[in-house]
Design an enzyme around this catalytic site. Structure first.
Site, PDB file in Angstrom:
ATOM      1  N   CYS A   2      26.846  20.212 -40.811  1.00  0.00           N
ATOM      2  CA  CYS A   2      28.228  20.678 -40.841  1.00  0.00           C
ATOM      3  C   CYS A   2      28.371  21.762 -41.913  1.00  0.00           C
ATOM      4  O   CYS A   2      27.825  21.659 -43.005  1.00  0.00           O
ATOM      5  CB  CYS A   2      29.238  19.576 -41.084  1.00  0.00           C
ATOM      6  SG  CYS A   2      29.238  18.274 -39.849  1.00  0.00           S
ATOM      7  N   ARG A  27      24.011  25.201 -39.905  1.00  0.00           N
ATOM      8  CA  ARG A  27      24.209  23.833 -40.390  1.00  0.00           C
ATOM      9  C   ARG A  27      24.818  22.919 -39.337  1.00  0.00           C
ATOM     10  O   ARG A  27      24.878  21.700 -39.523  1.00  0.00           O
ATOM     11  CB  ARG A  27      25.125  23.851 -41.622  1.00  0.00           C
ATOM     12  CG  ARG A  27      24.574  24.629 -42.791  1.00  0.00           C
ATOM     13  CD  ARG A  27      25.550  24.602 -43.947  1.00  0.00           C
ATOM     14  NE  ARG A  27      25.608  23.269 -44.531  1.00  0.00           N
ATOM     15  CZ  ARG A  27      24.916  22.876 -45.586  1.00  0.00           C
ATOM     16  NH1 ARG A  27      24.082  23.703 -46.180  1.00  0.00           N
ATOM     17  NH2 ARG A  27      25.034  21.653 -46.060  1.00  0.00           N
ATOM     18  N   TRP A  73      28.190  19.397 -36.880  1.00  0.00           N
ATOM     19  CA  TRP A  73      27.033  18.715 -36.302  1.00  0.00           C
ATOM     20  C   TRP A  73      27.470  17.268 -36.114  1.00  0.00           C
ATOM     21  O   TRP A  73      27.752  16.568 -37.076  1.00  0.00           O
ATOM     22  CB  TRP A  73      25.821  18.808 -37.233  1.00  0.00           C
ATOM     23  CG  TRP A  73      24.564  18.290 -36.619  1.00  0.00           C
ATOM     24  CD1 TRP A  73      23.674  18.983 -35.859  1.00  0.00           C
ATOM     25  CD2 TRP A  73      24.031  16.954 -36.743  1.00  0.00           C
ATOM     26  NE1 TRP A  73      22.635  18.174 -35.490  1.00  0.00           N
ATOM     27  CE2 TRP A  73      22.819  16.923 -36.008  1.00  0.00           C
ATOM     28  CE3 TRP A  73      24.465  15.794 -37.385  1.00  0.00           C
ATOM     29  CZ2 TRP A  73      22.041  15.779 -35.911  1.00  0.00           C
ATOM     30  CZ3 TRP A  73      23.694  14.653 -37.278  1.00  0.00           C
ATOM     31  CH2 TRP A  73      22.491  14.659 -36.555  1.00  0.00           C
ATOM     32  N   ASN A  99      32.080  17.208 -44.432  1.00  0.00           N
ATOM     33  CA  ASN A  99      30.648  17.146 -44.166  1.00  0.00           C
ATOM     34  C   ASN A  99      30.138  15.856 -44.774  1.00  0.00           C
ATOM     35  O   ASN A  99      30.306  15.611 -45.966  1.00  0.00           O
ATOM     36  CB  ASN A  99      29.933  18.345 -44.793  1.00  0.00           C
ATOM     37  CG  ASN A  99      28.433  18.313 -44.586  1.00  0.00           C
ATOM     38  OD1 ASN A  99      27.937  17.555 -43.759  1.00  0.00           O
ATOM     39  ND2 ASN A  99      27.705  19.120 -45.331  1.00  0.00           N
ATOM     40  N   GLY A 100      29.536  14.986 -43.957  1.00  0.00           N
ATOM     41  CA  GLY A 100      29.010  13.729 -44.472  1.00  0.00           C
ATOM     42  C   GLY A 100      29.347  12.575 -43.550  1.00  0.00           C
ATOM     43  O   GLY A 100      29.755  12.768 -42.400  1.00  0.00           O
ATOM     44  N   GLU A 485       2.562  20.016 -38.124  1.00  0.00           N
ATOM     45  CA  GLU A 485       3.604  21.030 -38.270  1.00  0.00           C
ATOM     46  C   GLU A 485       3.679  21.940 -37.042  1.00  0.00           C
ATOM     47  O   GLU A 485       4.765  22.294 -36.586  1.00  0.00           O
ATOM     48  CB  GLU A 485       3.335  21.856 -39.539  1.00  0.00           C
ATOM     49  CG  GLU A 485       4.288  23.009 -39.783  1.00  0.00           C
ATOM     50  CD  GLU A 485       5.736  22.588 -39.984  1.00  0.00           C
ATOM     51  OE1 GLU A 485       6.600  23.483 -39.966  1.00  0.00           O
ATOM     52  OE2 GLU A 485       6.014  21.387 -40.153  1.00  0.00           O
ATOM     53  N   LYS A 489       6.998  22.341 -34.731  1.00  0.00           N
ATOM     54  CA  LYS A 489       7.658  23.614 -34.437  1.00  0.00           C
ATOM     55  C   LYS A 489       7.879  23.772 -32.933  1.00  0.00           C
ATOM     56  O   LYS A 489       8.944  24.210 -32.501  1.00  0.00           O
ATOM     57  CB  LYS A 489       6.819  24.801 -34.958  1.00  0.00           C
ATOM     58  CG  LYS A 489       6.793  24.949 -36.441  1.00  0.00           C
ATOM     59  CD  LYS A 489       8.073  25.499 -37.041  1.00  0.00           C
ATOM     60  CE  LYS A 489       9.007  24.461 -37.554  1.00  0.00           C
ATOM     61  NZ  LYS A 489       8.613  23.607 -38.625  1.00  0.00           N
ATOM     62  N   GLU A 492      10.668  21.359 -31.806  1.00  0.00           N
ATOM     63  CA  GLU A 492      11.988  21.715 -32.324  1.00  0.00           C
ATOM     64  C   GLU A 492      12.656  22.813 -31.520  1.00  0.00           C
ATOM     65  O   GLU A 492      13.857  22.730 -31.236  1.00  0.00           O
ATOM     66  CB  GLU A 492      11.867  22.202 -33.780  1.00  0.00           C
ATOM     67  CG  GLU A 492      11.670  21.102 -34.802  1.00  0.00           C
ATOM     68  CD  GLU A 492      11.560  21.675 -36.198  1.00  0.00           C
ATOM     69  OE1 GLU A 492      12.233  21.164 -37.100  1.00  0.00           O
ATOM     70  OE2 GLU A 492      10.797  22.645 -36.403  1.00  0.00           O
ATOM     71  N   HIS A 508      -9.447   7.656 -29.968  1.00  0.00           N
ATOM     72  CA  HIS A 508      -8.765   6.371 -30.100  1.00  0.00           C
ATOM     73  C   HIS A 508      -7.425   6.354 -29.363  1.00  0.00           C
ATOM     74  O   HIS A 508      -6.507   5.658 -29.782  1.00  0.00           O
ATOM     75  CB  HIS A 508      -8.581   6.034 -31.581  1.00  0.00           C
ATOM     76  CG  HIS A 508      -9.869   5.890 -32.317  1.00  0.00           C
ATOM     77  ND1 HIS A 508     -10.607   4.721 -32.320  1.00  0.00           N
ATOM     78  CD2 HIS A 508     -10.586   6.786 -33.054  1.00  0.00           C
ATOM     79  CE1 HIS A 508     -11.704   4.891 -33.041  1.00  0.00           C
ATOM     80  NE2 HIS A 508     -11.716   6.136 -33.491  1.00  0.00           N
ATOM     81  N   LYS A 607      20.181  22.546 -40.019  1.00  0.00           N
ATOM     82  CA  LYS A 607      19.231  23.002 -41.028  1.00  0.00           C
ATOM     83  C   LYS A 607      19.103  22.027 -42.191  1.00  0.00           C
ATOM     84  O   LYS A 607      18.013  21.679 -42.614  1.00  0.00           O
ATOM     85  CB  LYS A 607      19.677  24.374 -41.544  1.00  0.00           C
ATOM     86  CG  LYS A 607      18.744  24.982 -42.580  1.00  0.00           C
ATOM     87  CD  LYS A 607      17.421  25.353 -41.958  1.00  0.00           C
ATOM     88  CE  LYS A 607      16.496  26.031 -42.941  1.00  0.00           C
ATOM     89  NZ  LYS A 607      15.171  26.263 -42.363  1.00  0.00           N
TER      90      LYS A 607
END
Length: 612
Positions: A2, A27, A73, A99-100, A485, A489, A492, A508, A607
């Site tokens: 947010c 955000r 968000w 925000n929260g 990573e 990416k 995402e 395995h 973000k």
């Protein structure tokens, strides 16, 4: 998560709010809204992005020199017009952006409902503004006092901005475990979740601390009080952000720009800290606690997401170079499993934003148990930088793309400097090796620039693999976290399922997935295990997998095995992740772009994860 922006002054607020929301949209981008004060309180909000809000407000009254804006968000309730912020009180005379997460909103809502309050949204935020309204009416207090008293009943994390139609020259804001920055201009004030919307208006800022309330009133000085109603002197700092770094500079997306900025961001993270010719390495931010680092019996690295992958590389760095045992923990798990923490432990918290809620909670827990906390983050003045004992900033500059790229390599740069410093100070790193590592680290920015030359090759691979539904990434040693990573990416931003594995673990389980439709990306840069990883490549080839190999060698045998080979510059193994990750970032970007995904704002992601 947010984005908050607000303005108090003499100018028209709406253009400032809209531009600020566009800067903060990374955000959160499920819905957006504004509230403006000009004789009356007017709220305009809708589902969608800031551009949707611009269309929604076209032709509406958006005048006023005081206002607030929000880009959401979603946490409580789906993204829709009703759940969008701002939210109003029952009588419509107060409004709030938030925000929260309010953890006890359900019990508060139940109590307020008994007192006659009616709610129209699914959000915890609406409960907060109804609580403020209830207190203000029952206690007959001004807005800031009602906010302060409400904070005493609320459990959770929040940054809020509140306006009242009855006090039209004023905004009241507060924070608890969620970032909020005050910009101080000439006869005007700004509020924002971070400094990006503020920098073009003023460079003077105040970072609010937890349980602090700020009153911004037109024609008056800034006033800050804590939850105990004690007035606090504002500590004004100067922003270092450069406005041009918040623009795309001709690139199609911020993510692509930030990938290409890595030679500079790594160099900036080394600047003033490394002089290989003189054999000098200096991290001023940890100097006062250097001895605690040298005496450490154990290092625990806490982080989330991409920063956790950087921490995994850090584990290899500290254990090989400084010979100190390291544990790497997901911050979200660390705080809930009653970890064993000793006073001679060093906790290293890694976070791009410096506001990651789980990482903040983890370091607070470790501080309570007497450990020394080091922070690695990218945002000056962020909560982690203020709550740790010592640490180092990465100098990556603002990272706007939600999928982290340059922050990752900057974190690796700082971790490398810390590991070498510790190895030097504790006597575990021989002089010859120390000199070699310094010389090679100094060359990394130029080698990253050369690694970026593989972009055309990754574009071609993206054309071939854009319709794949699964990817496997494999590597060994230092590059195993790079496999994780690279897979992250791709997940995402392209929404292709991808997994990263240590190459030896393929037998395995994951080998069962390999067929002629499965792309397998192998990072084969490790000199120490090169033959082993070539054997893994052969095993994939035997099952028909489509092999993409990242290597530093011009190896004819490997070229015969692999379908596609990307060659990058060679470096010392501890620094190889800073190079091997480059083609993986580019591949993910170009696949996502070809698939028509919104690369900078991938669905469901924000973000800065400032809620649990």
């Amino acid at each position: 998560m947010c984005g908050i922006v607000a303005y108090v002054g003499k100018k028209e607020a709406f253009p400032i709010l809209m531009k600020g929301l566009r800067r903060l949209e990374y955000r959160g981008y499920d819905s957006a809204g504004v509230a403006l004060l000009n004789g009356e309180l007017r709220v305009h909000k809708c589902k969608g992005r800031v551009d949707d809000l611009a269309l929604f407000t076209n032709g509406k009254n958006v005048s006023g020199a005081i206002g607030m804006g929000h880009t959401r968000w979603a946490t409580h309730g789906p993204p829709n017009d009703v759940n969008a912020h701002p939210h109003t009180s029952g009588d419509g005379r107060l409004c709030i952006i938030h925000n929260g997460i309010i953890e006890n909103y359900s019990s508060l809502k139940e109590e307020l409902s008994k007192r006659g309050h009616q709610f129209v949204s699914d959000t915890d935020t609406e409960v907060f503004i109804h609580l403020i309204e209830d207190i203000q009416k029952s206690e007959k207090v001004v807005l800031e006092e009602a906010v302060r008293l409400a904070m005493q009943s609320v459990v959770g994390a929040y940054a809020i901005v509140v306006a009242s139609q009855d006090e039209p020259d004023k905004l009241v804001a507060a924070r608890m475990s969620s970032p909020l920055v005050v910009g101080v201009g000439i006869d005007e004030f700004f509020l924002a979740s971070d400094a990006t919307p503020i920098v073009e208006h003023t460079r003077n800022v105040v970072y609010l601390n937890d349980e602090e309330i700020v009153v911004l009133e037109r024609g008056k000085d800034l006033v800050i009080r804590n939850i105990q109603n004690q007035e606090k002197a504002p500590y004004i700092e100067e922003l270092e952000i450069q406005l041009e770094k918040l623009e795309k500079a001709g690139y199609d997306h911020f993510m692509l720009k930030e990938i290409h900025e890595q030679p500079t961001s790594i160099q900036d993270s080394l600047r003033g800290r490394l002089d290989a010719g003189k054999g000098i390495i200096a991290l001023g931010g940890i100097r006062d606690f250097e001895q605690a680092l040298v005496n450490a019996k154990r290092i625990i690295i806490v982080a989330c997401g991409t920063s956790w992958h950087a921490g995994l590389v850090g584990e290899y760095l500290f254990e090989e170079i400084a010979r100190v045992p390291v544990e790497v923990e997901y911050a979200s798990e660390f705080r809930y499993r009653n970890p064993i923490i000793n006073e001679d432990d060093i906790i290293i918290a890694i976070s791009q934003s410096g506001e990651t809620a789980d990482t903040l909670a983890a370091i607070r827990l470790a501080k309570q148990k007497g450990a020394t906390i080091f922070g690695i983050c990218n945002v000056v003045g962020s909560s982690i930088s203020r709550e740790t004992h010592a640490g180092a900033y990465t100098h990556a500059g603002p990272e706007i793309g939600v999928a982290s790229t340059k922050a990752f390599t900057a974190q690796l740069t700082v971790l490398s400097l810390m590991a070498i410093t510790l190895g030097r100070k504790n006597g575990k790193l021989p002089e010859s090796r120390f000199r070699l590592l310094l010389s090679e680290l100094e060359l990394i920015p130029e080698k990253v620039k050369r690694a970026l030359e593989c972009e055309e090759q990754t574009k071609e691979l993206a054309e071939i693999f854009q319709f794949a539904t699964n990817f496997l990434y494999m590597a060994r040693g230092y590059n195993f976290p790079v496999a994780l990573e690279g897979a992250l990416k791709l997940k995402e931003i392209s929404y292709i399922h991808a997994e990263g594995y240590p190459a030896a673990e393929m037998k395995h389980g994951p080998i069962a997935l390999i067929d002629r439709q499965m792309p397998v990306v192998v990072v084969a840069t490790n000199e120490s295990a090169y033959e082993k990883i070539v054997s893994n490549v052969q095993e994939v080839k035997a099952r028909g997998g489509r092999l993409i190999v990242i290597t530093t060698r011009d190896d004819e045998d490997l070229r015969e095995l692999a379908d596609y080979v990307i060659q990058i510059p060679r470096t010392e193994e501890p620094f190889s992740p800073m190079l091997s990750v480059i083609p993986l970032q580019l591949l993910a970007y170009h696949i996502a772009n070809l698939r028509g995904a919104d690369v900078d704002k991938p669905r469901n992601l924000a973000k800065s994860v400032t809620v649990e």
